[in-house]
Design a protein around this motif. Structure first.
Motif, PDB file in Angstrom:
ATOM      1  N   PRO A 151     -10.414  44.030  22.137  1.00  0.00           N
ATOM      2  CA  PRO A 151     -10.170  44.233  23.726  1.00  0.00           C
ATOM      3  C   PRO A 151      -9.599  42.690  23.975  1.00  0.00           C
ATOM      4  O   PRO A 151      -8.661  42.590  24.707  1.00  0.00           O
ATOM      5  N   GLU A 152     -10.424  41.744  23.591  1.00  0.00           N
ATOM      6  CA  GLU A 152      -9.896  40.391  23.956  1.00  0.00           C
ATOM      7  C   GLU A 152      -8.824  39.977  23.432  1.00  0.00           C
ATOM      8  O   GLU A 152      -8.125  39.187  24.073  1.00  0.00           O
TER       9      GLU A 152
ATOM     10  N   GLU B  46      -5.983  41.716  22.272  1.00  0.00           N
ATOM     11  CA  GLU B  46      -5.196  42.222  23.212  1.00  0.00           C
ATOM     12  C   GLU B  46      -4.769  41.498  24.524  1.00  0.00           C
ATOM     13  O   GLU B  46      -3.734  41.518  24.743  1.00  0.00           O
ATOM     14  N   ARG B  47      -5.937  41.272  25.163  1.00  0.00           N
ATOM     15  CA  ARG B  47      -5.871  40.811  26.688  1.00  0.00           C
ATOM     16  C   ARG B  47      -5.277  39.326  26.440  1.00  0.00           C
ATOM     17  O   ARG B  47      -4.602  39.071  27.212  1.00  0.00           O
TER      18      ARG B  47
ATOM     19  N   THR C 119     -11.126  51.290  22.555  1.00  0.00           N
ATOM     20  CA  THR C 119      -9.974  50.184  22.472  1.00  0.00           C
ATOM     21  C   THR C 119      -9.008  50.749  23.706  1.00  0.00           C
ATOM     22  O   THR C 119      -7.757  50.159  23.713  1.00  0.00           O
ATOM     23  N   HIS C 120      -9.066  51.864  24.261  1.00  0.00           N
ATOM     24  CA  HIS C 120      -8.042  52.310  25.279  1.00  0.00           C
ATOM     25  C   HIS C 120      -8.603  51.357  26.563  1.00  0.00           C
ATOM     26  O   HIS C 120      -9.354  51.509  27.389  1.00  0.00           O
ATOM     27  N   ILE C 121      -7.846  50.255  26.730  1.00  0.00           N
ATOM     28  CA  ILE C 121      -7.988  49.436  27.696  1.00  0.00           C
ATOM     29  C   ILE C 121      -6.651  49.341  28.682  1.00  0.00           C
ATOM     30  O   ILE C 121      -5.489  49.799  28.336  1.00  0.00           O
TER      31      ILE C 121
END
Length: 303
Positions: free
Chosen positions: A170-171, A173-174, A237-239
Motif C-alpha cells: 500500500p505504501e 503504491e501511494r 491491498t484495495h486502497i
C-alpha cells in the motif's frame, strides 16, 4: 457440460483464436487450424455477436488512440496491472489495448521469474525500472502481486516475506500516486469450469501449447488455494489511491470490451487536435538511377 458440448466449446475456442488474429478479413468463415479448410460452424446468432464485438472493439480502439494522444500531450503517467488466474484472458485484453497504439508510448512489461541476484534485492526493485516516464502507459502482464499469488501458493516466499509484502505494497503504491503515476489494477475472474475448458483447448492447440507450463498445470490442481490467496490479496491491498477492479472474464470478448471501456473512463482524456497531414512531393534527381537488387538476396516468392 456434457462431452459433446465440451468438444464444441473447445473447437469454437480454437476457431476464435485464429479469427481474432485475422479479424474481419475472413468475414464469417471458420478456418480449420490444421488443414486451413473453410467451414461454417457458427450459428447466425454467433455470427452477429461476433460482428457486434468487432464493431465495438474498433470503436474503443479508436478512443484508445485519442487517450494515447492525450497522455503524450499532458505528460500523464499510467501503470495498469493485469492479474488473474492462468488462462483468465489477461494477455488477450493487453493485446487488444496495445494493438493500435504506439509501442513507444504504450508498452508491456511481462517479467520472468526473478534470477538469483534479483531474489536478493528489495522486492519491488526490479519493477521500478519499468515504471513510466511522462507521456507513457505501462501495462504489467502480472506484477508485484506475484508475491500474493503464485509465490504464496507455491511456497516461493516465507511467511515473513508474505506479511512484509502486505505492509509494503500500500505504501509503495501511494508513493507512485504521489509521484504522479496513476495506478489501475484489474483482476480477471473466471470460473473453475471455464479455466478447465481453456486449458483443454490449449492442450489441443499446437500454437498455444507453449502457454501451458508445469506451474500452470499445478495451479489447476491448487484452485482453492489460489482462490483463498486472491481473496486475501483483494481485501488487504484495495486502497483508495489504487483500488482493485474485477473484470468478469468468462466471456472473453465481453471482458475485453468491458475492461477497455472502464479503462477509458479512468482518465479525463480529450481529443487532441492535430495539424492536417500533407505528404511532401518526392524529390527527383537526374543524376540518380536506382540499382537493381541482386537476385541471390531476394526472398523467394513462395506465396
Amino acid at each position: 457440460m456434457n462431452s459433446e458440448e465440451l468438444v464444441r466449446r473447445i473447437h469454437r475456442e480454437l476457431a476464435d483464436s485464429y479469427d481474432e488474429e485475422m479479424e474481419l478479413e475472413i468475414e464469417d468463415r471458420d478456418i480449420d487450424p490444421d488443414t486451413g479448410a473453410v467451414s461454417d460452424l457458427r450459428t447466425d446468432d454467433e455470427k452477429e455477436y461476433r460482428r457486434r464485438y468487432f464493431r465495438e472493439l474498433f470503436r474503443l480502439q479508436g478512443e484508445l488512440v485519442k487517450l494515447q494522444d492525450w497522455v503524450v500531450q499532458t505528460g500523464h503517467k499510467v501503470v495498469i496491472l493485469f492479474e488473474g488466474r492462468d488462462a483468465a484472458g489477461k494477455g488477450g485484453v493487453i493485446k487488444r489495448i496495445t494493438q493500435r497504439l504506439n509501442p513507444r508510448v504504450c508498452r508491456v512489461a511481462a517479467l520472468p521469474a526473478p534470477n538469483d541476484r534479483e531474489r536478493t534485492q528489495w522486492y519491488f526493485q526490479r519493477y521500478v525500472s519499468h515504471l513510466p516516464a511522462a507521456g507513457e502507459i505501462v501495462l504489467f502482464d502480472r506484477s508485484w502481486y506475484n508475491r500474493a499469488g503464485v509465490e504464496r501458493v507455491m511456497g516461493f516466499c516465507s511467511d515473513d516475506q508474505y506479511e512484509e509484502f502486505f505492509r509494503s505494497v500500500p505504501e509503495f503504491e501511494r508513493m507512485l500516486t504521489r509521484a504522479g503515476i496513476q495506478v489501475i489494477k484489474y483482476w480477471f475472474s473466471i470460473t473453475d469450469d471455464e479455466q478447465h475448458m481453456r486449458f483443454l483447448s490449449r492442450i489441443h492447440d499446437p500454437l498455444k501449447q507453449w502457454k501451458l507450463s508445469p506451474m500452470d498445470l499445478e495451479s489447476r490442481r491448487r484452485w482453492e488455494e489460489y482462490t483463498k490467496a486472491k481473496e486475501i490479496m483483494l481485501e488487504r491491498t484495495h486502497i483508495p489511491e489504487a483500488p482493485w477492479w474485477v473484470v468478469q472474464a468468462v466471456d472473453k470478448k465481453k471482458a475485453r470490451l468491458n475492461c477497455i471501456h472502464h479503462l477509458l473512463n479512468q482518465m479525463p482524456y480529450a481529443e487532441i487536435e492535430h495539424a492536417p497531414i500533407a505528404l511532401p512531393d518526392r524529390e527527383r534527381h537526374d543524376d540518380y538511377s536506382r540499382r537493381p537488387v541482386p537476385d541471390d538476396i531476394v526472398v523467394p516468392e513462395i506465396y
